[in-house]
Design a protein around this motif. Structure first.
Motif, PDB file in Angstrom:
ATOM      1  N   THR A  20      -1.138  -2.643  -5.875  1.00 50.54           N
ATOM      2  CA  THR A  20      -2.117  -3.175  -6.825  1.00 50.54           C
ATOM      3  C   THR A  20      -2.480  -4.619  -6.518  1.00 50.54           C
ATOM      4  OG1 THR A  20      -1.315  -1.684  -8.555  1.00 50.54           O
ATOM      5  CG2 THR A  20      -2.583  -3.588  -9.265  1.00 50.54           C
ATOM      6  N   SER A  21      -1.482  -5.424  -6.157  1.00 52.10           N
ATOM      7  CA  SER A  21      -1.756  -6.831  -5.868  1.00 52.10           C
ATOM      8  C   SER A  21      -2.630  -6.968  -4.626  1.00 52.10           C
ATOM      9  CB  SER A  21      -0.453  -7.606  -5.689  1.00 52.10           C
ATOM     10  OG  SER A  21       0.255  -7.182  -4.536  1.00 52.10           O
ATOM     11  N   ARG A  22      -2.401  -6.129  -3.615  1.00 53.96           N
ATOM     12  CA  ARG A  22      -3.216  -6.188  -2.405  1.00 53.96           C
ATOM     13  C   ARG A  22      -4.618  -5.646  -2.655  1.00 53.96           C
ATOM     14  NH1 ARG A  22       1.817  -6.338  -1.348  1.00 53.96           N
ATOM     15  NH2 ARG A  22       2.625  -7.377   0.525  1.00 53.96           N
ATOM     16  N   ALA A  23      -4.712  -4.573  -3.431  1.00 52.47           N
ATOM     17  CA  ALA A  23      -6.030  -4.022  -3.754  1.00 52.47           C
ATOM     18  C   ALA A  23      -6.877  -5.035  -4.517  1.00 52.47           C
ATOM     19  CB  ALA A  23      -5.872  -2.735  -4.566  1.00 52.47           C
ATOM     20  N   ALA A  24      -6.253  -5.779  -5.416  1.00 55.22           N
ATOM     21  CA  ALA A  24      -6.983  -6.791  -6.186  1.00 55.22           C
ATOM     22  C   ALA A  24      -7.523  -7.877  -5.269  1.00 55.22           C
ATOM     23  CB  ALA A  24      -6.073  -7.393  -7.255  1.00 55.22           C
ATOM     24  N   ARG A  25      -6.709  -8.317  -4.302  1.00 54.92           N
ATOM     25  CA  ARG A  25      -7.161  -9.349  -3.366  1.00 54.92           C
ATOM     26  C   ARG A  25      -8.313  -8.852  -2.506  1.00 54.92           C
ATOM     27  NH1 ARG A  25      -1.527 -10.393  -2.611  1.00 54.92           N
ATOM     28  NH2 ARG A  25      -1.586  -9.445  -0.537  1.00 54.92           N
ATOM     29  N   LEU A  26      -8.298  -7.545  -2.204  1.00 54.65           N
ATOM     30  CA  LEU A  26      -9.350  -6.964  -1.361  1.00 54.65           C
ATOM     31  C   LEU A  26     -10.566  -6.520  -2.161  1.00 54.65           C
ATOM     32  CD1 LEU A  26      -6.968  -4.791   0.838  1.00 54.65           C
ATOM     33  CD2 LEU A  26      -8.299  -6.749   1.658  1.00 54.65           C
ATOM     34  N   GLY A  27     -10.478  -6.580  -3.471  1.00 53.53           N
ATOM     35  CA  GLY A  27     -11.590  -6.166  -4.317  1.00 53.53           C
ATOM     36  C   GLY A  27     -11.795  -4.663  -4.370  1.00 53.53           C
ATOM     37  N   VAL A  28     -10.721  -3.896  -4.224  1.00 57.13           N
ATOM     38  CA  VAL A  28     -10.803  -2.432  -4.250  1.00 57.13           C
ATOM     39  C   VAL A  28     -10.483  -1.930  -5.655  1.00 57.13           C
ATOM     40  CG1 VAL A  28      -9.862  -0.271  -3.348  1.00 57.13           C
ATOM     41  CG2 VAL A  28     -10.154  -2.241  -1.831  1.00 57.13           C
ATOM     42  N   PRO A  29     -11.426  -1.300  -6.346  1.00 57.29           N
ATOM     43  CA  PRO A  29     -11.112  -0.699  -7.648  1.00 57.29           C
ATOM     44  C   PRO A  29     -10.034   0.371  -7.475  1.00 57.29           C
ATOM     45  CG  PRO A  29     -13.492  -0.782  -7.283  1.00 57.29           C
ATOM     46  CD  PRO A  29     -12.843  -1.122  -5.976  1.00 57.29           C
ATOM     47  N   THR A  30      -9.001   0.274  -8.278  1.00 54.72           N
ATOM     48  CA  THR A  30      -7.833   1.133  -8.074  1.00 54.72           C
ATOM     49  C   THR A  30      -7.405   1.791  -9.376  1.00 54.72           C
ATOM     50  OG1 THR A  30      -7.079  -0.331  -6.309  1.00 54.72           O
ATOM     51  CG2 THR A  30      -5.467   1.198  -7.203  1.00 54.72           C
ATOM     52  N   GLY A  90       2.865   4.417  -1.573  1.00 52.07           N
ATOM     53  CA  GLY A  90       3.650   3.242  -1.254  1.00 52.07           C
ATOM     54  C   GLY A  90       2.866   1.987  -1.581  1.00 52.07           C
ATOM     55  N   SER A  91       2.796   1.074  -0.616  1.00 51.12           N
ATOM     56  CA  SER A  91       2.034  -0.163  -0.833  1.00 51.12           C
ATOM     57  C   SER A  91       0.636  -0.106  -0.241  1.00 51.12           C
ATOM     58  CB  SER A  91       2.805  -1.358  -0.266  1.00 51.12           C
ATOM     59  OG  SER A  91       3.198  -1.112   1.065  1.00 51.12           O
ATOM     60  N   GLY A  92       0.223   1.091   0.236  1.00 51.78           N
ATOM     61  CA  GLY A  92      -1.179   1.284   0.599  1.00 51.78           C
ATOM     62  C   GLY A  92      -1.525   1.229   2.065  1.00 51.78           C
ATOM     63  N   ALA A  93      -0.561   1.416   2.964  1.00 51.85           N
ATOM     64  CA  ALA A  93      -0.833   1.291   4.394  1.00 51.85           C
ATOM     65  C   ALA A  93      -1.833   2.317   4.908  1.00 51.85           C
ATOM     66  CB  ALA A  93       0.471   1.405   5.191  1.00 51.85           C
ATOM     67  N   PHE A 110       8.096  -1.904   3.113  1.00 53.30           N
ATOM     68  CA  PHE A 110       6.870  -1.117   3.092  1.00 53.30           C
ATOM     69  C   PHE A 110       5.654  -2.043   3.013  1.00 53.30           C
ATOM     70  CE2 PHE A 110       9.672   2.366   2.408  1.00 53.30           C
ATOM     71  CZ  PHE A 110       8.968   3.512   2.709  1.00 53.30           C
ATOM     72  N   ALA A 111       5.775  -3.106   2.230  1.00 58.89           N
ATOM     73  CA  ALA A 111       4.677  -4.051   2.090  1.00 58.89           C
ATOM     74  C   ALA A 111       4.373  -4.739   3.421  1.00 58.89           C
ATOM     75  CB  ALA A 111       5.002  -5.083   1.016  1.00 58.89           C
ATOM     76  N   GLU A 112       5.412  -5.026   4.203  1.00 57.13           N
ATOM     77  CA  GLU A 112       5.194  -5.611   5.524  1.00 57.13           C
ATOM     78  C   GLU A 112       4.390  -4.670   6.405  1.00 57.13           C
ATOM     79  OE1 GLU A 112       8.962  -6.565   7.167  1.00 57.13           O
ATOM     80  OE2 GLU A 112       9.428  -8.106   5.668  1.00 57.13           O
ATOM     81  N   ARG A 113       4.710  -3.375   6.327  1.00 57.55           N
ATOM     82  CA  ARG A 113       3.957  -2.396   7.106  1.00 57.55           C
ATOM     83  C   ARG A 113       2.492  -2.369   6.680  1.00 57.55           C
ATOM     84  NH1 ARG A 113       4.106   3.949   6.156  1.00 57.55           N
ATOM     85  NH2 ARG A 113       2.440   4.510   7.572  1.00 57.55           N
ATOM     86  N   THR A 114       2.256  -2.450   5.378  1.00 51.68           N
ATOM     87  CA  THR A 114       0.876  -2.467   4.892  1.00 51.68           C
ATOM     88  C   THR A 114       0.148  -3.712   5.371  1.00 51.68           C
ATOM     89  OG1 THR A 114       1.456  -1.174   2.937  1.00 51.68           O
ATOM     90  CG2 THR A 114      -0.561  -2.475   2.815  1.00 51.68           C
ATOM     91  N   ASP A 115       0.811  -4.854   5.335  1.00 46.78           N
ATOM     92  CA  ASP A 115       0.173  -6.092   5.783  1.00 46.78           C
ATOM     93  C   ASP A 115      -0.155  -6.031   7.273  1.00 46.78           C
ATOM     94  OD1 ASP A 115       0.241  -7.144   3.238  1.00 46.78           O
ATOM     95  OD2 ASP A 115       2.149  -8.188   3.535  1.00 46.78           O
ATOM     96  N   ARG A 116       0.705  -5.406   8.070  1.00 47.40           N
ATOM     97  CA  ARG A 116       0.388  -5.230   9.493  1.00 47.40           C
ATOM     98  C   ARG A 116      -0.829  -4.335   9.666  1.00 47.40           C
ATOM     99  NH1 ARG A 116       6.114  -4.766  10.127  1.00 47.40           N
ATOM    100  NH2 ARG A 116       5.918  -2.506  10.176  1.00 47.40           N
ATOM    101  N   ALA A 117      -0.908  -3.263   8.857  1.00 44.26           N
ATOM    102  CA  ALA A 117      -2.051  -2.355   8.946  1.00 44.26           C
ATOM    103  C   ALA A 117      -3.343  -3.047   8.516  1.00 44.26           C
ATOM    104  CB  ALA A 117      -1.801  -1.117   8.086  1.00 44.26           C
ATOM    105  N   LEU A 118      -3.245  -3.919   7.535  1.00 39.81           N
ATOM    106  CA  LEU A 118      -4.432  -4.654   7.094  1.00 39.81           C
ATOM    107  C   LEU A 118      -4.891  -5.650   8.164  1.00 39.81           C
ATOM    108  CD1 LEU A 118      -3.441  -5.332   3.383  1.00 39.81           C
ATOM    109  CD2 LEU A 118      -5.349  -3.911   4.168  1.00 39.81           C
ATOM    110  N   ALA A 119      -3.926  -6.248   8.860  1.00 37.05           N
ATOM    111  CA  ALA A 119      -4.267  -7.231   9.889  1.00 37.05           C
ATOM    112  C   ALA A 119      -4.832  -6.569  11.139  1.00 37.05           C
ATOM    113  CB  ALA A 119      -3.036  -8.057  10.249  1.00 37.05           C
ATOM    114  N   ASP A 120      -4.376  -5.344  11.411  1.00 36.56           N
ATOM    115  CA  ASP A 120      -4.813  -4.637  12.620  1.00 36.56           C
ATOM    116  C   ASP A 120      -4.983  -3.154  12.315  1.00 36.56           C
ATOM    117  OD1 ASP A 120      -5.421  -3.973  15.243  1.00 36.56           O
ATOM    118  OD2 ASP A 120      -3.326  -3.934  15.893  1.00 36.56           O
ATOM    119  N   PRO A 121      -6.070  -2.790  11.624  1.00 37.24           N
ATOM    120  CA  PRO A 121      -6.275  -1.380  11.258  1.00 37.24           C
ATOM    121  C   PRO A 121      -6.520  -0.532  12.511  1.00 37.24           C
ATOM    122  CG  PRO A 121      -7.805  -2.851  10.091  1.00 37.24           C
ATOM    123  CD  PRO A 121      -7.173  -3.641  11.181  1.00 37.24           C
ATOM    124  N   GLU A 122      -5.670   0.434  12.741  1.00 36.99           N
ATOM    125  CA  GLU A 122      -5.839   1.271  13.931  1.00 36.99           C
ATOM    126  C   GLU A 122      -5.103   2.589  13.725  1.00 36.99           C
ATOM    127  OE1 GLU A 122      -3.205   2.003  16.319  1.00 36.99           O
ATOM    128  OE2 GLU A 122      -1.758   1.142  14.921  1.00 36.99           O
TER     129      GLU A 122
END
Length: 261
Positions: free
Chosen positions: A98-108, A69-72, A34-46
């Motif tokens: 949570t770890s990805r939101a922290a890196r992106l600076g998104v209050p969660t 899930g992991s936030g996709a 699931f995290a891989e899917r989220t990372d793909r969505a972050l790299a190419d939001p569409e």
């Protein structure tokens, strides 16, 4: 309608005598995948789901992501997010988010639990989204009612046209002699939402990625879902080829949305 949805969904259960022989949990999932899917969505939001959430989200607004899930379905909107409220029953999934939101600076704000059981302790947001969740929900009307009650502007759903395990139907018949049901489908979700008084709009597209990279990956998933041991992977692959199931067609994904009343 609710009784029919519940009955159709129950038809996807695994018979007890088969589940008892399963070497691993047939309903298990991998937070890493699931995290891989989220990372793909972050790299190419569409895609239409992100578009429909984004166009209803004020700058610095809030999103309620149910079954996050992991936030996709939400983290790719980080630039406009003032707060993400993430609901999921899996602590492992929420840790990935949570770890990805922290890196992106998104209050969660995290709510660890199943919707709508945790609705009373969950804040209202500008937009509510639930991606690839509803086929796990027996009480669909209750789920949608609470989702709508927690959205000031819009509700957005993403789901496959048919039950996401439908690709396995020929294998269930071959290995266990079980005929899987044809319902529920996205059209039942639309009908339920409309019966609740919502003016539902929808958009269809092909899933952005193929389900499996290769036959070995397919066999690993099929053995788990079918309650078979990994030692039968070669047999699964041979059956998939014999039944002309490879490559697995990409799913049809639907985005549904309606404005809050």
């Amino acid at each position: 309608m609710d009784e029919q949805w519940r009955a159709d969904l129950a038809g996807w259960g695994i018979p007890e005598e088969i589940a008892a022989k399963a070497p691993v949990d047939p309903w298990g999932y991998s937070p890493a995948r699931f995290a891989e899917r989220t990372d793909r969505a972050l790299a190419d939001p569409e895609g239409p789901t992100l578009t429909r959430v984004a166009e209803a989200l004020p700058r610095g607004g809030s999103v309620l992501d149910v079954g996050a899930g992991s936030g996709a379905a939400s983290l790719p909107l980080a630039a406009n997010l003032g707060e993400l409220i993430a609901v999921d029953p899996s602590a492992a999934m929420l840790a990935e988010l949570t770890s990805r939101a922290a890196r992106l600076g998104v209050p969660t704000r995290i709510v660890n639990g199943r919707w709508p059981d945790v609705a009373a302790e969950t804040p209202v947001a500008d937009v509510a989204v639930a991606a690839h969740v509803v086929y796990n929900v027996p009480d669909l009307s209750g789920f949608l009612t609470e989702l709508s009650a927690h959205a000031r502007r819009r509700v957005v759903l993403e789901l496959t046209e048919r039950h996401p395990m439908s690709w396995l139907n020929p294998l269930w018949q071959h290995f266990h002699g079980i005929t899987r049901p044809a319902r529920p489908t996205v059209h039942d979700v639309i009908a339920t939402a409309e019966a609740l008084g919502h003016e539902v709009r929808h958009e269809r597209r092909l899933a952005p990625l193929t389900r499996f990279a290769d036959l070995d990956e397919l066999a690993e998933s099929a053995c788990r879902r079918l309650c078979l041991g990994r030692d039968r992977a070669d047999e699964v692959i041979a059956t998939v080829i014999e039944l002309d199931m490879w490559p697995v067609p990409r799913d049809q994904w639907f985005t549904l949305w309606w404005e809050s009343m």
